[in-house]
Design a protein around this motif. Structure first.
Motif, short mmCIF file in Angstrom:
data_model
loop_
_atom_site.label_atom_id
_atom_site.label_comp_id
_atom_site.label_asym_id
_atom_site.label_seq_id
_atom_site.Cartn_x
_atom_site.Cartn_y
_atom_site.Cartn_z
N ILE A 1 1.08 -4.55 6.22
CA ILE A 1 2.53 -4.55 6.01
C ILE A 1 3.25 -5.10 7.25
N SER A 2 2.79 -4.71 8.43
CA SER A 2 3.47 -5.13 9.65
C SER A 2 3.45 -6.64 9.84
N SER A 3 2.39 -7.31 9.41
CA SER A 3 2.34 -8.77 9.55
C SER A 3 3.03 -9.48 8.39
N PHE A 4 3.07 -8.85 7.22
CA PHE A 4 3.73 -9.43 6.05
C PHE A 4 5.24 -9.25 6.15
N SER A 5 5.66 -8.07 6.58
CA SER A 5 7.06 -7.71 6.83
C SER A 5 8.01 -7.98 5.66
#
Length: 108
Positions: free
Chosen positions: A46-50
């Motif tokens: 999730i943190s890289s997809f944002s």
């Protein structure tokens, strides 16, 4: 948009944006959770997809809570498992009995 997330090695979903924001608020998914949606080839954290629901959920969590996240006592072993993405061609297959397949019973 519909989303899926890695729930102990299995694809959990589909969920809409509101439901995903709710899962963040319930702390069922975190920044390292793998997510996927139709149109994307690979699962991503999730943190890289944002996605937009992640940003809004994190902003509301930061404003409304000063609690520190609690670390689990036991490490999870499913972190490196990548669930299979749901496929559109998952149509139910006709099941035949073993004897019917073995001896060809019922063939015309």
């Amino acid at each position: 948009m519909t989303w899926y997330f890695n729930n102990n090695g299995a694809a959990d979903g589909p969920y809409d944006d509101e439901a995903m924001a709710s899962l963040v608020a319930q702390k069922r998914i975190q920044a390292q959770t793998l997510i996927w949606h139709p149109g994307v080839d690979l699962w991503q954290e999730i943190s890289s997809f944002s996605p937009s629901w992640w940003k809004s959920a994190m902003a509301s969590n930061a404003a409304g809570s000063n609690e520190k996240p609690v670390k689990a006592d036991t490490p999870t072993t499913t972190r490196n498992l990548v669930p299979m993405a749901p496929r559109a061609d998952n149509s139910p297959k006709v099941q035949t009995s073993f004897l019917k397949r073995l001896f060809g019973w019922g063939k015309k």
